[in-house]
Design a protein around this motif. Structure first.
Motif, mmCIF file in Angstrom:
data_model
loop_
_atom_site.group_PDB
_atom_site.id
_atom_site.type_symbol
_atom_site.label_atom_id
_atom_site.label_comp_id
_atom_site.label_asym_id
_atom_site.label_seq_id
_atom_site.Cartn_x
_atom_site.Cartn_y
_atom_site.Cartn_z
ATOM 1 N N ILE A 244 0.857 -1.185 0.000
ATOM 2 C CA ILE A 244 0.000 0.000 0.000
ATOM 3 C C ILE A 244 0.893 1.235 0.000
ATOM 4 O O ILE A 244 1.818 1.350 0.801
ATOM 5 N N TYR A 245 0.597 2.160 -0.890
ATOM 6 C CA TYR A 245 1.301 3.431 -0.956
ATOM 7 C C TYR A 245 0.436 4.489 -0.294
ATOM 8 O O TYR A 245 -0.645 4.813 -0.802
ATOM 9 N N PRO A 246 0.896 5.065 0.829
ATOM 10 C CA PRO A 246 0.064 6.005 1.584
ATOM 11 C C PRO A 246 -0.464 7.177 0.757
ATOM 12 O O PRO A 246 -1.636 7.532 0.893
ATOM 13 N N LYS A 247 0.352 7.769 -0.089
ATOM 14 C CA LYS A 247 -0.114 8.919 -0.864
ATOM 15 C C LYS A 247 -1.195 8.517 -1.860
ATOM 16 O O LYS A 247 -2.208 9.209 -2.016
ATOM 17 N N LYS A 248 -1.010 7.386 -2.521
ATOM 18 C CA LYS A 248 -2.014 6.908 -3.477
ATOM 19 C C LYS A 248 -3.304 6.519 -2.755
ATOM 20 O O LYS A 248 -4.407 6.778 -3.231
ATOM 21 N N PHE A 249 -3.158 5.897 -1.601
ATOM 22 C CA PHE A 249 -4.340 5.507 -0.830
ATOM 23 C C PHE A 249 -5.081 6.746 -0.331
ATOM 24 O O PHE A 249 -6.306 6.779 -0.307
ATOM 25 N N ALA A 250 -4.336 7.785 0.062
ATOM 26 C CA ALA A 250 -4.952 9.035 0.510
ATOM 27 C C ALA A 250 -5.748 9.674 -0.621
ATOM 28 O O ALA A 250 -6.879 10.136 -0.425
ATOM 29 N N VAL A 251 -5.179 9.699 -1.825
ATOM 30 C CA VAL A 251 -5.882 10.280 -2.977
ATOM 31 C C VAL A 251 -7.123 9.447 -3.314
ATOM 32 O O VAL A 251 -8.193 9.995 -3.598
ATOM 33 N N ALA A 252 -6.990 8.135 -3.255
ATOM 34 C CA ALA A 252 -8.140 7.263 -3.523
ATOM 35 C C ALA A 252 -9.240 7.482 -2.485
ATOM 36 O O ALA A 252 -10.428 7.508 -2.824
#
Length: 82
Positions: free
Chosen positions: A2-10
């Motif tokens: 899991i990539y935190p920045k990508k998960f945050a944007v999602a």
């Protein structure tokens, strides 16, 4: 992984989509949505009315998206560390 920045944007994008969908349902079916809100909160609110305008819509859209994005980023970071 899991990539935190990508998960945050999602998370933020999902919250924005849900906010827009919910607002559209309130505009189209105000009585049904008001009744459902009362059921979800376990309170009697049939005597109240919606106070929906463009300012509230925009502020809610931005604030819920930001909060969801931050929560998603924190959730992903904690998950990685565990």
């Amino acid at each position: 992984m899991i990539y935190p920045k990508k998960f945050a944007v999602a998370s933020a994008a999902t919250a924005a989509f849900l906010w827009i969908a919910c607002s559209a349902l309130v505009a189209i079916l105000p009585e049904a949505m008001w009744q459902m809100t009362g059921y979800m909160l376990h309170i009697e609110i049939s005597q109240m009315n919606w106070a929906m305008n463009w300012t509230g819509f925009c502020i809610g859209l931005v604030s819920w998206s930001v909060v969801a994005g931050i929560a998603g980023g924190v959730l992903a970071a904690i998950y990685i560390r565990l």
